[in-house]
Design an enzyme around this catalytic site. Structure first.
Site, mmCIF file in Angstrom:
data_model
loop_
_atom_site.group_PDB
_atom_site.id
_atom_site.type_symbol
_atom_site.label_atom_id
_atom_site.label_comp_id
_atom_site.label_asym_id
_atom_site.label_seq_id
_atom_site.Cartn_x
_atom_site.Cartn_y
_atom_site.Cartn_z
ATOM 1 C CE LYS A 76 -27.554 -12.590 76.876
ATOM 2 N NZ LYS A 76 -27.497 -11.973 75.583
ATOM 3 C CE LYS A 92 -38.978 -14.043 74.965
ATOM 4 N NZ LYS A 92 -38.815 -14.778 73.907
ATOM 5 C CE LYS A 137 -31.381 -19.956 74.295
ATOM 6 N NZ LYS A 137 -32.173 -19.116 73.556
HETATM 7 P P1 ADP Z 1 -35.385 -17.721 73.867
HETATM 8 O O1 ADP Z 1 -36.217 -16.628 74.650
HETATM 9 O O2 ADP Z 1 -35.815 -18.913 74.142
HETATM 10 O O3 ADP Z 1 -33.938 -17.490 74.510
HETATM 11 P P2 ADP Z 1 -34.432 -16.404 71.485
HETATM 12 O O4 ADP Z 1 -34.175 -15.154 72.346
HETATM 13 O O5 ADP Z 1 -33.053 -17.084 71.210
HETATM 14 O O6 ADP Z 1 -35.354 -17.173 72.394
HETATM 15 O O7 ADP Z 1 -35.378 -16.249 70.132
HETATM 16 C C1 ADP Z 1 -34.918 -16.642 68.937
HETATM 17 C C2 ADP Z 1 -36.022 -16.095 68.005
HETATM 18 O O8 ADP Z 1 -37.463 -16.784 68.354
HETATM 19 C C3 ADP Z 1 -36.153 -14.582 68.205
HETATM 20 O O9 ADP Z 1 -36.759 -14.219 66.798
HETATM 21 C C4 ADP Z 1 -37.459 -14.577 69.068
HETATM 22 O O10 ADP Z 1 -38.189 -13.245 68.809
HETATM 23 C C5 ADP Z 1 -38.165 -15.838 68.844
HETATM 24 N N1 ADP Z 1 -39.038 -16.044 70.183
HETATM 25 C C6 ADP Z 1 -38.532 -16.520 71.036
HETATM 26 N N2 ADP Z 1 -39.425 -16.722 72.012
HETATM 27 C C7 ADP Z 1 -40.555 -16.531 71.606
HETATM 28 C C8 ADP Z 1 -41.816 -16.627 71.929
HETATM 29 N N3 ADP Z 1 -42.232 -17.159 73.268
HETATM 30 N N4 ADP Z 1 -42.845 -16.295 71.242
HETATM 31 C C9 ADP Z 1 -42.514 -15.957 69.958
HETATM 32 N N5 ADP Z 1 -41.311 -15.666 69.428
HETATM 33 C C10 ADP Z 1 -40.178 -16.134 70.415
#
Ligand code: ADP
Ligand code: TRP
Length: 321
Positions: free
Chosen positions: A111, A190, A193
């Site tokens: 971050k 990947k 958001k």
């Molecule tokens: P983001 O990357 O959108 O900020 P988070 O880090 O808040 O998402 O992830 C919340 C949950 O969703 C976690 O358990 C994470 O492993 C899963 N997750 C997030 N993005 C993906 C993805 N592209 N494919 C599979 N699982 C994901």
């Protein structure tokens, strides 16, 4: 055996969150008799500074889990901040949390590398996460790969505290389901958001279509044979469609004469086939938001009973009784 996991309400959840987290958590409720799932709104405050957005995202995550089939009779489902005991435990754990260890946390360093200010909340994020886990005496914590280090920190804090003040905390195990493939986003990175490359879970049909039609592809002509694994549409399709259907699309792409427009339409169809039941249940729940709030409040009341027991033991151990 108690399973606990949390998800941050830091925005609208997307297809990757559904396939990689929500679906697994909901499936686990059938196999475990004691599940605690919560919406980590205190954690989300490290990145969300608009109160209206936090409220909306918190309810949104609750709707997503309930629509995905979370059964509040089986799972203690609550909002983290409805159990403020977790903050006091964070303080008690912070007395054994070494600054040098926290400075090494990847997610903190990441971050900062992205230009975020080094706030105290961001720095102590893993201590709050440890408090979440230890407060409810969790045995198993399913998380994504990126959270592995936070679990190691949790175990370290529990061991150090127990050594110093007596056996108060149970040592949790992390559980990283490796069957879960990372869902790529519309640009091939990947889906996240943070990258603006998501396919929404609960947006309007129009938004979903726009996201899918916007998937980035190369400019190979319709006739050309195409390598499915190099193709974003196929890589997302594989996560959404049945293996048979995915094999059919791979075959068509390899054969040539199958264009990206057709592949996108097929992905849109598969998306709706998989998610329309979820989307309909979500819309029905959205019409009764007070019921959703009541369910979260009932979950928090149950969670709080457990939280108070652990906090009392920790207070006693350090001499605050
Ligand atoms: P983001 O990357 O959108 O900020 P988070 O880090 O808040 O998402 O992830 C919340 C949950 O969703 C976690 O358990 C994470 O492993 C899963 N997750 C997030 N993005 C993906 C993805 N592209 N494919 C599979 N699982 C994901
Ligand atoms: N940090 C986790 C994430 O971003 C969310 C979280 C907060 C969590 N507290 C937790 C996950 C406790 C598991 C257990 O994904």
């Amino acid at each position: 055996m108690r399973i606990l996991t949390g998800i941050q309400p830091s925005g609208r959840l997307h297809l990757g969150n559904y396939l990689g987290a929500i679906r697994q958590s909901v499936e686990l409720q059938a196999r475990a008799d004691d599940c605690y799932y919560f919406i980590a709104d205190y954690h989300a405050l490290t990145t969300v500074s608009d109160p209206a957005a936090l409220r909306e995202a918190t309810l949104g995550v609750a709707l997503d889990f309930l629509a995905a089939g979370l059964d509040p009779e089986k799972v203690v489902f609550f909002r983290q901040s409805d159990v403020p005991e977790v903050q006091e435990l964070t303080w008690l754990l912070s007395i054994v949390a070494s600054v040098s260890r926290l400075e090494l946390a990847h997610s903190y360093k990441d971050k900062l590398a992205h230009g975020k200010e080094a706030t105290h909340a961001l720095f102590s994020y893993p201590v709050l996460m440890a408090a979440d886990i230890l407060l409810y005496r969790s045995d198993l914590v399913p998380v994504g790969k990126d959270q592995k280090q936070h679990l190691e920190i949790t175990r370290d804090l529990a061991v150090k505290f127990n050594r110093k003040f007596g056996e108060v905390f149970k040592l949790p195990e992390g559980f990283i389901p490796d069957s879960v493939a990372t869902v790529p986003g519309t640009d091939g990175q990947k889906m996240s958001k943070s990258y603006n490359n998501t396919i929404p879970l609960s947006g309007s049909d129009k938004e979903v279509k726009k996201a899918i039609m916007g998937i980035v592809t190369d400019s190979a002509p319709v006739e050309a044979p195409k390598d499915p694994e190099q193709n974003n549409i196929y890589r997302i399709y594989k996560a959404v469609a049945t293996p048979e259907k995915a094999a059919e699309m791979a075959e068509r792409l390899r054969a040539g004469g199958y264009g990206y427009g057709d592949a996108k339409k097929e992905l849109l169809r598969a998306y709706h086939e998989l998610l329309d039941p979820f989307r309909e249940r979500r819309a029905a729940l959205e019409a009764h938001l007070d019921d959703v709030r009541d369910r979260l409040a009932a979950g928090a009341a149950k969670a709080r009973v457990e939280a108070r027991k652990t906090l009392a033991a920790a207070r006693r151990a350090v001499g605050l009784d």
